[in-house]
Design an enzyme around this catalytic site. Structure first.
Site, mmCIF file in Angstrom:
data_model
loop_
_atom_site.group_PDB
_atom_site.id
_atom_site.type_symbol
_atom_site.label_atom_id
_atom_site.label_comp_id
_atom_site.label_asym_id
_atom_site.label_seq_id
_atom_site.Cartn_x
_atom_site.Cartn_y
_atom_site.Cartn_z
ATOM 1 N N LYS A 160 120.821 -7.992 24.404
ATOM 2 C CA LYS A 160 119.964 -8.261 25.570
ATOM 3 C C LYS A 160 118.542 -8.591 25.111
ATOM 4 O O LYS A 160 117.897 -9.475 25.649
ATOM 5 C CB LYS A 160 119.966 -7.068 26.533
ATOM 6 C CG LYS A 160 121.296 -6.899 27.258
ATOM 7 C CD LYS A 160 121.125 -6.520 28.729
ATOM 8 C CE LYS A 160 122.425 -6.627 29.507
ATOM 9 N NZ LYS A 160 123.362 -5.504 29.298
ATOM 10 N N LYS A 174 132.667 -15.102 25.693
ATOM 11 C CA LYS A 174 133.242 -14.022 26.490
ATOM 12 C C LYS A 174 132.924 -14.255 27.969
ATOM 13 O O LYS A 174 131.786 -14.590 28.303
ATOM 14 C CB LYS A 174 132.606 -12.702 26.025
ATOM 15 C CG LYS A 174 133.020 -11.519 26.845
ATOM 16 C CD LYS A 174 132.036 -10.358 26.732
ATOM 17 C CE LYS A 174 132.292 -9.437 27.914
ATOM 18 N NZ LYS A 174 131.238 -8.645 28.394
ATOM 19 N N LYS A 184 129.510 -12.120 33.852
ATOM 20 C CA LYS A 184 128.587 -12.523 34.925
ATOM 21 C C LYS A 184 127.264 -12.988 34.342
ATOM 22 O O LYS A 184 126.639 -13.899 34.849
ATOM 23 C CB LYS A 184 128.321 -11.336 35.855
ATOM 24 C CG LYS A 184 129.415 -11.074 36.841
ATOM 25 C CD LYS A 184 129.430 -9.604 37.245
ATOM 26 C CE LYS A 184 130.797 -9.007 37.064
ATOM 27 N NZ LYS A 184 130.816 -7.556 36.904
#
Ligand code: ADP
Ligand code: TRP
Length: 320
Positions: A110, A189, A192
């Protein structure tokens, strides 16, 4: 055996969620005492809009029940119905070396993507450990991306037990190989957060559109194609029988079979597989207050279990 997993209410469920989590949960509820929760506290790490979060929680409840979660067999509840999980998370944070958290791939990913991290995101694995240890889970079905978080949970449990006595059982992950990582429409992958999902309950047109958007190479219709490097084929394998997979493989290798054909076959599979669940979901939605009441009642059951564990934990660390 106690089986437990959690899912963040972060949007519309997709094939990755279904094969990586929902299907396992439904199958495993036959095999032991099953706990499933909507990880709403975890969702706060990405600061969702409160109204959106509320809607996502309700939708996730409908999605899971429609896909086969049986409220007589599974304690299905909201994570935040049991605030003891935050208490345990705090206690566990005091036996967790910062290094465990700094090494977490999902945190590092992230940050690499430019996300500015809050401390909730950093300590996310401790809250997840608390989720698992609070209910004495033996088996935790998750996708491969959560493997490291489970290892952190085990390490935290071992550290705690060494320091305070054998309070926690050490949980095992359940990560079936064949659905380890469901690829998204771009081959990464499915997630969302990568905007590459195929939602399981999308209306027909939208579903078709996302299937048609799957990225392939640009081989022409007549050319033979390699099934094993194709995203469409990888997704088709999740639905089709071995005979159908073999047939599709031969079609790819034989030529005169375009990606458009394969995509249509995949679309048909997805649409028919989820047909009964779509119907069930619509019925549940028509009885929403009843569904929500059941989830809250399950939260009370979960809380009883949590309190039993917290009594042991508080006493072990000297808080009682
Ligand atoms: P997303 O990445 O779309 O935000 P979540 O992180 O909410 O999905 O994942 C919910 C559950 O679904 C987790 O158990 C996760 O491991 C599983 N899962 C999500 N995406 C995939 C995927 N592409 N393949 C396999 N499992 C997945
Ligand atoms: N971190 C998990 C995910 O994003 C969700 C989750 C939270 C979870 N707590 C858990 C999964 C406990 C299994 C067990 O997918």
């Amino acid at each position: 055996m106690r089986i437990l997993t959690g899912v963040q209410p972060s949007g519309i469920p997709h094939l990755g969620n279904y094969f990586g989590a929902m299907r396992q949960v439904c199958a495993l509820q036959e095999k032991g005492e099953s706990f499933l929760f909507i990880a709403d506290y975890h969702s706060l790490t990405t600061s969702p809009d409160p109204e959106v979060l509320r809607k996502n929680i309700v939708n996730l409840a409908l999605d899971f029940i429609a896909c086969g979660v049986d409220l007589d067999k599974t304690v299905f509840f909201r994570q935040s119905s049991v605030p003891q999980v935050c208490e345990l998370s705090w206690i566990l944070s005091n036996v967790t070396p910062v290094g465990f958290l700094e090494r977490a791939h999902s945190y590092k990913d992230k940050i690499a993507k430019g996300f500015s991290p809050n401390s909730g995101l950093f300590t996310y694995p401790i809250l997840m450990a608390a989720d698992i240890l609070l209910y004495g889970a033996d088996l935790v079905p998750v996708g491969k991306d959560q493997k490291q978080h489970l290892e952190i949970t085990r390490d935290i449990a071992i550290k705690f037990n060494n320091q305070y006595g054998e309070i926690f059982s050490i949980p095992e992950g359940y990560i079936p190989d064949e659905v380890a990582i469901v690829p998204g429409t771009d081959g990464q992958k499915m997630s969302k957060s990568y905007d590459n999902t195929i939602p399981i309950f999308a209306p027909e047109k939208q579903l078709k559109k996302s299937v048609m958007n799957i990225v392939t190479d640009c081989k022409g219709l007549e050319e033979p194609k390699d099934p094993d490097s194709c995203n469409v084929f990888a997704l088709y394998k999740l639905f089709a029988t071995p005979e159908e997979v073999q047939k599709m493989r031969e079609n790819y290798q034989g030529g005169n079979y375009g990606y458009g054909h394969a995509k249509l076959a995949l679309f048909e599979k997805i649409w028919t597989t989820f047909e009964p669940m779509r119907k069930r979901r619509a019925e549940l939605e028509a009885n929403l207050p009843e569904v929500l009441k059941m989830i809250e009642r399950n939260g009370e059951k979960a809380m009883e279990e949590a309190e039993k564990m917290m009594k042991k934990v508080r006493s072990a660390v000297g808080l009682r």
